[in-house]
Design a protein around this motif. Sequence first.
Motif, short mmCIF file in Angstrom:
data_model
loop_
_atom_site.label_atom_id
_atom_site.label_comp_id
_atom_site.label_asym_id
_atom_site.label_seq_id
_atom_site.Cartn_x
_atom_site.Cartn_y
_atom_site.Cartn_z
N GLU A 1 -6.65 -3.53 -7.38
CA GLU A 1 -6.81 -4.19 -8.69
C GLU A 1 -6.18 -3.38 -9.82
O GLU A 1 -5.70 -3.95 -10.80
N ASN A 2 -6.17 -2.06 -9.67
CA ASN A 2 -5.61 -1.19 -10.71
C ASN A 2 -4.09 -1.16 -10.69
O ASN A 2 -3.47 -0.54 -11.56
N PHE A 3 -3.47 -1.82 -9.71
CA PHE A 3 -2.01 -1.81 -9.60
C PHE A 3 -1.42 -3.22 -9.66
O PHE A 3 -0.27 -3.43 -9.30
N GLN A 4 -2.19 -4.19 -10.15
CA GLN A 4 -1.73 -5.58 -10.21
C GLN A 4 -0.72 -5.84 -11.32
O GLN A 4 0.07 -6.77 -11.23
N SER A 5 -0.74 -5.03 -12.38
CA SER A 5 0.17 -5.24 -13.51
C SER A 5 0.32 -3.93 -14.28
O SER A 5 -0.43 -2.98 -14.07
N PHE A 6 1.30 -3.93 -15.18
CA PHE A 6 1.49 -2.75 -16.03
C PHE A 6 0.24 -2.51 -16.87
O PHE A 6 -0.15 -1.37 -17.10
N GLU A 7 -0.38 -3.60 -17.36
CA GLU A 7 -1.58 -3.46 -18.17
C GLU A 7 -2.71 -2.82 -17.38
O GLU A 7 -3.42 -1.95 -17.89
N ALA A 8 -2.87 -3.24 -16.13
CA ALA A 8 -3.92 -2.67 -15.28
C ALA A 8 -3.64 -1.19 -15.00
O ALA A 8 -4.56 -0.36 -15.03
N SER B 229 0.82 -1.22 0.00
CA SER B 229 0.00 0.00 0.00
C SER B 229 0.86 1.27 0.00
O SER B 229 0.48 2.26 -0.63
N LEU B 230 1.99 1.24 0.67
CA LEU B 230 2.87 2.41 0.65
C LEU B 230 3.45 2.64 -0.74
O LEU B 230 3.57 3.78 -1.19
N ASP B 231 3.77 1.55 -1.44
CA ASP B 231 4.26 1.68 -2.82
C ASP B 231 3.16 2.23 -3.72
O ASP B 231 3.44 3.06 -4.59
N ILE B 232 1.93 1.79 -3.50
CA ILE B 232 0.81 2.31 -4.30
C ILE B 232 0.67 3.81 -4.08
O ILE B 232 0.50 4.57 -5.04
N MET B 233 0.77 4.26 -2.85
CA MET B 233 0.65 5.70 -2.59
C MET B 233 1.81 6.46 -3.23
O MET B 233 1.62 7.56 -3.76
N ALA B 234 3.01 5.88 -3.21
CA ALA B 234 4.15 6.51 -3.88
C ALA B 234 3.93 6.55 -5.39
O ALA B 234 4.27 7.56 -6.04
N ARG C 293 2.20 13.73 -10.21
CA ARG C 293 3.28 14.64 -10.60
C ARG C 293 3.43 14.63 -12.12
O ARG C 293 3.59 15.69 -12.74
N HIS C 294 3.38 13.46 -12.71
CA HIS C 294 3.55 13.33 -14.16
C HIS C 294 2.41 14.01 -14.92
O HIS C 294 2.65 14.74 -15.89
N TYR C 295 1.18 13.76 -14.50
CA TYR C 295 0.02 14.31 -15.21
C TYR C 295 -0.37 15.71 -14.74
O TYR C 295 -1.25 16.34 -15.32
N LYS C 296 0.27 16.16 -13.67
CA LYS C 296 0.03 17.50 -13.12
C LYS C 296 -1.42 17.74 -12.71
O LYS C 296 -1.94 18.84 -12.79
N LYS C 297 -2.08 16.64 -12.29
CA LYS C 297 -3.41 16.76 -11.69
C LYS C 297 -3.68 15.52 -10.86
O LYS C 297 -3.10 14.46 -11.09
N PRO C 298 -4.56 15.65 -9.88
CA PRO C 298 -4.83 14.54 -8.96
C PRO C 298 -5.46 13.33 -9.65
O PRO C 298 -6.18 13.47 -10.64
N LEU C 299 -5.18 12.17 -9.10
CA LEU C 299 -5.82 10.94 -9.53
C LEU C 299 -7.06 10.77 -8.67
O LEU C 299 -6.98 10.77 -7.44
N ASP C 300 -8.21 10.67 -9.31
CA ASP C 300 -9.47 10.51 -8.58
C ASP C 300 -9.38 9.29 -7.68
O ASP C 300 -8.89 8.23 -8.07
N ALA C 301 -9.86 9.43 -6.46
CA ALA C 301 -9.78 8.37 -5.45
C ALA C 301 -10.43 7.07 -5.91
O ALA C 301 -10.00 5.99 -5.48
#
Length: 74
Positions: free
Chosen positions: A57-64, A31-36, A43-51
Amino acid sequence: MQTIQNFFVNIDKAEVSQDMQNLVSDGVIDSLDIMALVAQIERHYKKPLDAKFIDTENFQSFEAISKMLKDAYE
């Protein structure tokens, strides 16, 4: 996919590759890696990621991650 790889490099997880699956469920990232990663994405997109997208599930793979980024920012 190179952008996603760079996110992992920036959080000191360079060993994570696009061939890997089940990143969260196999304990490769936590979970700490996900928050990082979320911080890197924002930072890359210069706008927040909607919660609603911050789900393991969205962090299980590069494809996800790639699909999540398309859904969130396009």
